[in-house]
Design an enzyme around this catalytic site. Structure first.
Site, mmCIF file in Angstrom:
data_model
loop_
_atom_site.group_PDB
_atom_site.id
_atom_site.type_symbol
_atom_site.label_atom_id
_atom_site.label_comp_id
_atom_site.label_asym_id
_atom_site.label_seq_id
_atom_site.Cartn_x
_atom_site.Cartn_y
_atom_site.Cartn_z
ATOM 1 N N LYS A 179 1.157 -1.211 -0.147
ATOM 2 C CA LYS A 179 0.093 0.076 0.237
ATOM 3 C C LYS A 179 1.272 1.544 0.146
ATOM 4 O O LYS A 179 0.900 2.006 -0.928
ATOM 5 C CB LYS A 179 -0.619 -0.360 0.594
ATOM 6 C CG LYS A 179 -2.013 -1.369 1.672
ATOM 7 C CD LYS A 179 -3.326 -0.673 2.583
ATOM 8 C CE LYS A 179 -2.264 -1.773 3.410
ATOM 9 N NZ LYS A 179 -1.788 -2.361 3.749
ATOM 10 N N THR A 180 1.514 1.102 1.077
ATOM 11 C CA THR A 180 3.095 2.771 0.444
ATOM 12 C C THR A 180 3.751 2.497 -0.660
ATOM 13 O O THR A 180 3.541 3.901 -1.023
ATOM 14 C CB THR A 180 3.821 2.372 2.624
ATOM 15 O OG1 THR A 180 3.216 1.952 3.715
ATOM 16 C CG2 THR A 180 4.252 3.241 2.339
ATOM 17 N N ASP A 222 -1.871 6.706 5.968
ATOM 18 C CA ASP A 222 -1.877 5.350 6.410
ATOM 19 C C ASP A 222 -2.526 4.737 7.567
ATOM 20 O O ASP A 222 -3.092 6.230 8.088
ATOM 21 C CB ASP A 222 0.444 4.972 6.580
ATOM 22 C CG ASP A 222 0.235 2.960 6.488
ATOM 23 O OD1 ASP A 222 -1.025 2.945 6.070
ATOM 24 O OD2 ASP A 222 1.144 3.188 7.278
ATOM 25 N N THR A 240 -6.194 -1.226 6.842
ATOM 26 C CA THR A 240 -5.581 -2.816 6.753
ATOM 27 C C THR A 240 -7.591 -3.369 7.397
ATOM 28 O O THR A 240 -7.410 -4.399 7.485
ATOM 29 C CB THR A 240 -5.353 -3.124 7.935
ATOM 30 O OG1 THR A 240 -5.028 -2.590 9.187
ATOM 31 C CG2 THR A 240 -3.582 -3.049 7.510
ATOM 32 N N ARG A 291 6.606 -8.535 1.943
ATOM 33 C CA ARG A 291 7.353 -8.140 2.977
ATOM 34 C C ARG A 291 7.522 -8.987 3.854
ATOM 35 O O ARG A 291 9.070 -8.931 4.024
ATOM 36 C CB ARG A 291 6.321 -6.886 4.756
ATOM 37 C CG ARG A 291 7.037 -6.751 5.103
ATOM 38 C CD ARG A 291 6.997 -5.252 6.811
ATOM 39 N NE ARG A 291 6.615 -4.484 5.836
ATOM 40 C CZ ARG A 291 5.778 -3.350 5.893
ATOM 41 N NH1 ARG A 291 4.340 -3.930 6.282
ATOM 42 N NH2 ARG A 291 5.717 -2.530 5.319
#
Ligand code: ADP
Length: 337
Positions: free
Chosen positions: A66-67, A111, A160, A219
């Site tokens: 997302k980032t 975020d 999320t 990640r």
């Protein structure tokens, strides 16, 4: 405490490491073909009409990009990007400070937007719709509201827990992208790219094994790659595949990519609650983890792997989940799975 290896959030030392591996264009962004295609059209349309792109909501479990996508949206549109987060916006005043400092066309990334203070939400609605806010000054009878024009901007929100966003906020995003867990093939491409950038030489078979055990999450794939690189350095001369297996064993990631907490959740449902159904808070208390971690990180993965199911009465282990937990002999309540 969440196991650091599969901890959803990046640790501080990892942020720099992740920064170096972050793709900077849509073309470099691996996987998620649907979202990529949708974003391409959205950004191209804005470019053709010489306007700021619509506000974009990125939804999905942690570590799926997302980032990274927010950064790419800034880069692809040639706009500056400002980073903020829901927990940093505790009052309407915090949001007013961020919004009034935006330059024309800026991308504002928020975020964990579902954690923003309720008091800031109304201000955000107006800002998203009309690029203006009303600032309240004074108190009581002397209070007055002063309108403030804002520079046009694109809000990119990440969450999320899209279900926790109030409907009026959700509705004000022109586009919502739902990020899915990655297939092993895509994770292998993420890993091959990271290995190249990190100057790690590693066999294909080893990358494929890593990809298979990375919980569908870039990640975690990058994190495991770093551990395997260290293992191979220390055990010079070992085969890469052995390195992957040994490093993952050392860090408690099993054959299916489940870590300590995933197994604790599955084990509790299968053994302690005899296959379920069990409610979220009871489950969280039973294993000493936060309900939020279980709901936003552990469950989506276990559901996707077909190991647990969600029913109106609670979580249940599926037959595959019971087998994985070594509890196939117990009487599971498997209705509705
Ligand atoms: P989120 O914001 O969803 O938690 P991030 O965007 O911070 O996730 O991604 C975590 C790391 O995973 C990034 O540093 C990036 O290197 C990597 N990553 C995420 N998605 C991709 C992708 N599609 N292609 C390549 N690398 C990715």
């Amino acid at each position: 405490m969440t196991d650091p290896l599969t901890n959803p959030a990046a640790t501080p030392d990892e942020l720099a490491f992740e920064g170096a591996l972050r793709p900077t264009s849509l073309a470099e962004f691996v996987g998620q073909p649907k979202v990529r295609g949708q974003l391409e059209v959205l950004l191209q349309a804005a470019r053709l009409q010489e306007r700021t792109p619509d506000h974009i909501l990125l939804a999905g479990p942690p570590g799926l990009g997302k980032t990274t996508l927010a950064t790419i949206i800034g880069a692809e549109t040639g706009r500056p990007i400002r980073y903020s987060s829901g927990p940093a916006i505790q009052h309407a005043g915090d949001l007013a400070a961020v919004l009034s400092a935006l330059v024309p066309g800026e991308v504002l990334f928020v975020d964990e937007i579902h954690r923003m203070a309720r008091s800031a939400e109304e201000m955000l609605y107006l800002a998203m719709e009309d690029f203006r806010i009303d600032i309240m000054v004074g108190k009581g009878a002397g209070a007055a509201s002063i309108p403030l024009e804002l520079a046009p901007f694109t809000l990119v929100g990440a969450t999320t827990r899209s279900g926790m966003l109030p409907a009026p906020l959700r509705d004000r995003f022109g586009f919502t992208a739902h990020l899915e867990f990655y297939e092993p093939d895509d994770l292998e491409r993420v890993l091959a790219r990271s290995a190249r950038l990190l100057d790690v030489e590693i066999e294909r078979a080893a990358l494929a094994e890593l990809a298979r055990r990375s919980r569908g999450t870039p990640r975690i794939a990058n994190r495991l790659l770093r551990r395997v690189r260290d293992w191979l350095l220390v055990h010079a001369g070992s085969s890469d595949l052995d390195g992957v297996r040994a490093a993952l064993e050392l860090y408690d990631v099993d054959e299916a990519g489940l870590d300590r907490i995933d197994r604790a959740v599955l084990h509790a449902i299968a053994h302690r609650f005899r296959g379920g159904p069990v409610g979220l808070s009871t489950l969280a208390a039973a294993i000493g983890e936060e309900a939020d971690t279980i709901e936003s990180v552990v469950e989506p993965f276990l559901v996707r792997e077909g190991l647990i199911g969600r029913t109106p009465r609670g979580r249940v282990a599926t037959p595959a989940g019971m087998r994985h937990a070594g509890a196939q002999h117990l009487d599971a309540t498997l209705d509705g799975v």
